[in-house]
Every structure is written in structure tokens, then in C-alpha cells.
Scaffold this motif. Structure first.
Motif, mmCIF file in Angstrom:
data_model
loop_
_atom_site.group_PDB
_atom_site.id
_atom_site.type_symbol
_atom_site.label_atom_id
_atom_site.label_comp_id
_atom_site.label_asym_id
_atom_site.label_seq_id
_atom_site.Cartn_x
_atom_site.Cartn_y
_atom_site.Cartn_z
ATOM 1 N N LYS A 26 -28.743 40.980 4.376
ATOM 2 C CA LYS A 26 -28.157 40.605 3.087
ATOM 3 C C LYS A 26 -27.935 39.100 3.003
ATOM 4 C CE LYS A 26 -25.702 44.985 2.293
ATOM 5 N NZ LYS A 26 -24.357 45.620 2.179
ATOM 6 N N ALA A 27 -27.424 38.540 4.092
ATOM 7 C CA ALA A 27 -27.174 37.095 4.106
ATOM 8 C C ALA A 27 -28.464 36.320 3.964
ATOM 9 C CB ALA A 27 -26.455 36.713 5.400
ATOM 10 N N GLU A 28 -29.505 36.799 4.647
ATOM 11 C CA GLU A 28 -30.783 36.099 4.550
ATOM 12 C C GLU A 28 -31.376 36.221 3.156
ATOM 13 O OE1 GLU A 28 -34.104 33.879 5.326
ATOM 14 O OE2 GLU A 28 -32.100 33.967 6.178
ATOM 15 N N SER A 29 -31.200 37.376 2.526
ATOM 16 C CA SER A 29 -31.704 37.550 1.162
ATOM 17 C C SER A 29 -31.021 36.569 0.214
ATOM 18 C CB SER A 29 -31.452 38.990 0.688
ATOM 19 O OG SER A 29 -32.170 39.915 1.469
ATOM 20 N N ARG A 30 -29.729 36.371 0.424
ATOM 21 C CA ARG A 30 -29.009 35.403 -0.402
ATOM 22 C C ARG A 30 -29.535 33.990 -0.171
ATOM 23 N NH1 ARG A 30 -24.483 38.655 1.080
ATOM 24 N NH2 ARG A 30 -23.964 37.184 2.757
ATOM 25 N N LYS A 31 -29.791 33.660 1.100
ATOM 26 C CA LYS A 31 -30.304 32.327 1.415
ATOM 27 C C LYS A 31 -31.672 32.093 0.779
ATOM 28 C CE LYS A 31 -27.955 31.865 5.889
ATOM 29 N NZ LYS A 31 -28.164 31.763 7.360
ATOM 30 N N GLN A 59 -34.091 29.259 -5.956
ATOM 31 C CA GLN A 59 -33.465 28.670 -7.140
ATOM 32 C C GLN A 59 -33.469 27.145 -7.062
ATOM 33 O OE1 GLN A 59 -33.636 31.362 -9.091
ATOM 34 N NE2 GLN A 59 -31.658 30.870 -9.985
ATOM 35 N N GLU A 93 -25.905 43.257 7.513
ATOM 36 C CA GLU A 93 -25.256 42.065 6.962
ATOM 37 C C GLU A 93 -26.156 40.845 7.095
ATOM 38 O OE1 GLU A 93 -22.454 41.664 5.218
ATOM 39 O OE2 GLU A 93 -22.434 43.847 5.188
ATOM 40 N N LYS A 102 -32.894 33.589 -1.878
ATOM 41 C CA LYS A 102 -32.749 33.483 -3.326
ATOM 42 C C LYS A 102 -32.220 32.108 -3.719
ATOM 43 C CE LYS A 102 -30.795 35.868 -7.329
ATOM 44 N NZ LYS A 102 -29.984 37.026 -7.797
ATOM 45 N N GLU A 103 -31.245 31.621 -2.952
ATOM 46 C CA GLU A 103 -30.686 30.296 -3.245
ATOM 47 C C GLU A 103 -31.750 29.206 -3.064
ATOM 48 O OE1 GLU A 103 -27.424 30.083 -0.589
ATOM 49 O OE2 GLU A 103 -26.145 31.448 -1.755
#
Length: 289
Positions: free
Chosen positions: A237-242, A248, A234, A244-245
Motif C-alpha cells: 500500500k505504501a509503495e502504491s502511494r509512492k 502526479q 502495508e 501514485k505521488e
């Protein structure tokens, strides 16, 4: 260097939450920790005893971004050891090491040791999966030195190990330090006990390897490991989202600046390596403002 544990592995990586606490943090048998610390600081004097700093050890935390685990202990001479293990990026690890060491130094002074000449040593150890320092060696020892490189003070010593820089093969490992780093790099890749190097029969390493053997785990230990695996997944996954954000946001800022400079949509897409729809979206947000 991947340190996460998967179900098909026999041995848990040392550089993982569970692996670190089972080996370096093994309070029932400190033989591995004592020999490892002695090797890491390159001391000829054996460490006979270690006492865990409860305030720090019980406060072990995992940073979802990078996986940071800390341990603090003292030996029989009241020398202090701080160990940090990290398998992710560490852009500020030097500052973090200084913070740990100076915090420990201040705590020693506040306890009433105002005779600075009697202050015991502080060893701050960072074991990193990735390359950080611009040096070829995998093991670096640093003290306070003058501009000629002469020792100015050795009350604080900073030790850094970069696992990716370690390239020695089994037959080349002669010192305890080399055996330790070889074990940390390879133990979780072993699928058969016939692959064991001879030095894994040495008592101090055997203590750690036995703790990492998933076949010897109790049901409670296996449950704890599964929880940690899920938590690590988890976190990734959370770090990957961070990440990517963040990417962006950076691209949106680039497009914004480009649009403010009157660049065309096509030029913005090439500059920021984004789609035309992305540029148009940023353009609409600017217009709305």
C-alpha cells in the motif's frame, strides 16, 4: 509473478520473506541450501557444509518498495555465497550485486589475505521474479571477460535467475537447477499433495517443502507469518502511494512545462493525460508563485 501469501494457500511461496528464511535460511538443516547453491552455480562438486554469515543474515531487511531479502554464507572451502531474492522491480540490481560482491572482496583482503592468489571465490546470486536481462535463458552466469568473451577472472561469479522466463513443465525438469526453479515457481499454487511431482520426494526438496507447509506450523510460527503478511500488505500500500505521488509529480511537471510554452488547457490535458481540473490546479500554483 505474485509472491505474496494468502490465507487459502497450503504452501508459503519460497520467494517471500517467511518462505526464504524457512528454506534458504534454515540453519537447523542446510541440505536444501547446499543443494540449491550447488545447482545455482552449476557445480559438479557437492557442498558439504555451510556457515551463515551472521552479520549479514541477522541484518535481513525488507525494502518496502520491492521486497529484498539477503543471505550470506560460506562453505567448507571458505567460498562465499550471497543470495538476493526479489519479487518487485529491480532497476539497479546489477549495481547492487557488484556492491555486495566488492564489499565481501574488500572484507576478505582486510582480514589479512594479502596474497591475492589464495583468495577464495565469491558467488553473488540474484533470484528475480521479473524479467530483467535481455537474454532468453532463465539462468545467467557472468564472470569478468575480455572483448572476445574469453574468461579474464572467475574469482567473482554473478548468477541471475529470472523466474518468469522459466517455462519447463514437470516432466521436462531433469537437473537440480530445473527442479529448484520449478519448485520456486509452483509450490505455493499446489492445493493437493496428489499434485506433487515425483522429484519433490527427493530429500533436499522435501526439507524445504515441509518448512513451507502452513499446516505444520506451530502457533508461534503462524503468528509470525500473520505479522509478515500484514507488514507486506502495508508495504504494498505504501509503495502504491509512492508510485501514485511520483506519477502526479511527473504529470505536474509536464503540465508546468506545457503552460510555460503557452499551450492551452485543452492541449495540456491531452499531452499529460490529465483532467482539466488538474491543469487548472497547476496553473493556479504557478500564478501564486
Amino acid at each position: 509473478m505474485e509472491a505474496l501469501y494468502t490465507d487459502d494457500q497450503i504452501f508459503i511461496p519460497i520467494i517471500s520473506d517467511y518462505g526464504f528464511k524457512a528454506t534458504f535460511g534454515n540453519e537447523a538443516n542446510t541440505l536444501f541450501l547446499r543443494r540449491a547453491l550447488q545447482a545455482l552455480i552449476k557445480s559438479e562438486v557437492p557442498i558439504k557444509e555451510v556457515k551463515f554469515d551472521k552479520n549479514t543474515f541477522e541484518g535481513i531487511t525488507q525494502d518496502g518498495r520491492s521486497g529484498i531479502f539477503d543471505l550470506a554464507c560460506t562453505d567448507e572451502n571458505d567460498n562465499h555465497f550471497i543470495v538476493e531474492m526479489q519479487y518487485g522491480d529491480a532497476p539497479y540490481f546489477v549495481q547492487r550485486m557488484k556492491f555486495y560482491a566488492l564489499h565481501k572482496f574488500n572484507a576478505m583482503v582486510k582480514r589479512g589475505k594479502f596474497d591475492y592468489g589464495t583468495l577464495t571465490k565469491i558467488y553473488c546470486v540474484a533470484i528475480l521474479a521479473n524479467d530483467i536481462l535481455p537474454y532468453p535463458q532463465f539462468h545467467t552466469v557472468a564472470n569478468l571477460r575480455n572483448e572476445q568473451g574469453e574468461l579474464f577472472d572467475d574469482q567473482m561469479t554473478f548468477i541471475t535467475v529470472e523466474l518468469d522466463k522459466f517455462t519447463l513443465q514437470e516432466a521436462d525438469c531433469q537437473t537440480d537447477l530445473q527442479k529448484l526453479i520449478y519448485t520456486m515457481r509452483t509450490i505455493h499454487t499446489v492445493t493437493q499433495t496428489t499434485q506433487f511431482p515425483k522429484f519433490w520426494d527427493e530429500a533436499w526438496l522435501k526439507v524445504a517443502i515441509d518448512e513451507l507447509d502452513s499446516r505444520k506450523m506451530t502457533p508461534d510460527e503462524k503468528a509470525s507469518l500473520e505479522i509478515l503478511i500484514a507488514r507486506n500488505a502495508e508495504s504494498v500500500k505504501a509503495e502504491s502511494r509512492k508510485i501514485k505521488e511520483a506519477e502526479q509529480r511527473v504529470k505536474a511537471e509536464m503540465v508546468t512545462n506545457a503552460l510555460n510554452m503557452s499551450l492551452t488547457v485543452e492541449q495540456c490535458t491531452k499531452l499529460a493525460n490529465v483532467s482539466a481540473d488538474f491543469v487548472l490546479s497547476v496553473q493556479r500554483q504557478l500564478t501564486a508563485k
